[in-house]
Write an enzyme that holds these catalytic residues in place. Sequence first.
Site, PDB file in Angstrom:
ATOM      1  N   ASP A  93       3.138  -3.816   3.266  1.00 50.57           N
ATOM      2  CA  ASP A  93       3.194  -3.737   4.689  1.00 50.57           C
ATOM      3  C   ASP A  93       4.206  -4.865   5.238  1.00 50.57           C
ATOM      4  O   ASP A  93       4.136  -5.957   4.030  1.00 50.57           O
ATOM      5  CB  ASP A  93       1.854  -3.851   5.562  1.00 50.57           C
ATOM      6  CG  ASP A  93       1.084  -5.066   5.224  1.00 50.57           C
ATOM      7  OD1 ASP A  93       1.690  -6.101   4.438  1.00 50.57           O
ATOM      8  OD2 ASP A  93       0.005  -5.119   5.664  1.00 50.57           O
ATOM      9  N   ASP A 266      -3.371   4.695   4.369  1.00 55.40           N
ATOM     10  CA  ASP A 266      -3.981   3.196   3.723  1.00 55.40           C
ATOM     11  C   ASP A 266      -5.223   2.938   4.526  1.00 55.40           C
ATOM     12  O   ASP A 266      -5.005   3.053   5.853  1.00 55.40           O
ATOM     13  CB  ASP A 266      -2.837   2.374   3.271  1.00 55.40           C
ATOM     14  CG  ASP A 266      -2.825   1.595   4.681  1.00 55.40           C
ATOM     15  OD1 ASP A 266      -3.693   0.345   4.895  1.00 55.40           O
ATOM     16  OD2 ASP A 266      -2.118   1.787   5.625  1.00 55.40           O
TER      17      ASP A 266
END
Length: 370
Positions: A93, A266
């Site tokens: 991320d 996720d």
Amino acid sequence: MAVSFTITYKDESTGARLGLLYTPHGTVETPVFMPVGTQATVKTMTPEEVRDIGGRMILSNTYHLYLRPGHELIREAGGLHRFMHWDGPILTDSGGFQVFSLGPLRKVSEEGVAFRSHIDGSEHFFSPEKAMEVQMALGSDIAMAFDECAPYPCSREYALAATERTTRWARRCRTAHDREDQGLFGIVQGGTFKDLRERSARELVELDFPGYAIGGLSVGEPKQLMYEVLDYTVPLLPEEKPRYLMGVGSPDCLVEGVLRGIDMFDCVLPTRIARNGTALTRQGRLVVRNAEYARDFSPLEPDCDCYACRNYTRAYIRHLIKANEILGIRLTTIHNLYFIMKLMEEIRAAVRQGRMLQFRDDFLRKYQGD
């Protein structure tokens, strides 16, 4: 192109689809759930164990790895895959969500975000260019654009400013990103405002990323509202590219997300609740640390084939957790991730057989206890 995507099957009655995500570290079947390895480890598990329970792709966290041990050290080690001994695909991320979660510890400007480390209070600055530099050093298969994640609830004015800035920052990420063996995904923002989601999607699609994430959800809004946002946001994204719903991983949301055309998920949920002594089961969550399980000599879930359920009882796992033994957390973590991986496998089979709506109804009836 470092990352590409092929749709192998589309369900006619829902938005669900099956696909193959091609990355420099292998091909992954979608829909896929990525276990979270925040600090370059899925907590308490070895990479081999993650693979054994069906994990094929993991997520790691740019913000945390930048602060400790540092992206330059990881580059020196040969990149994140070698550093953590994981040979499958990794998505990182951008650090945006963590930085914006720091509240008073951060200050936002057009250039980027100044923040203090939650570890030692030291001062740092993240810009779109810095987020790209760090992720390119980490060497993940998929990097994410640096975005501004608006909180829930927030005013339309705030959401608009965050949406506009997310687009400007996405352009800067596109320009700064030049690692050819790494894909860069854009992130659609816009809060819970339909017109802002439409605008964000339109502007990001113009930038032609190889994949698109839907960000700014699972931040406290009711699930029904999240589903509504997905209903009008997913159709705005290019059909031939992967769609990633960030930070979502409760079993019911995985099922509903796939129905709406999401390919990637996720979430820390399976591993985080495991550390609190909670197991995921077909009948919902089981809080194994509760006193009622002190003399329960059945497995966490009777029909489960995971290592924990094949070998240990609720009573024993409860004892370990109450005694603060690491094995207790390991066993609930193994079970929870196995549960999610098995669920994704069943979802893919249901899509392939054209019975996804029936699967949703059957699964939710048991899981939500209706």
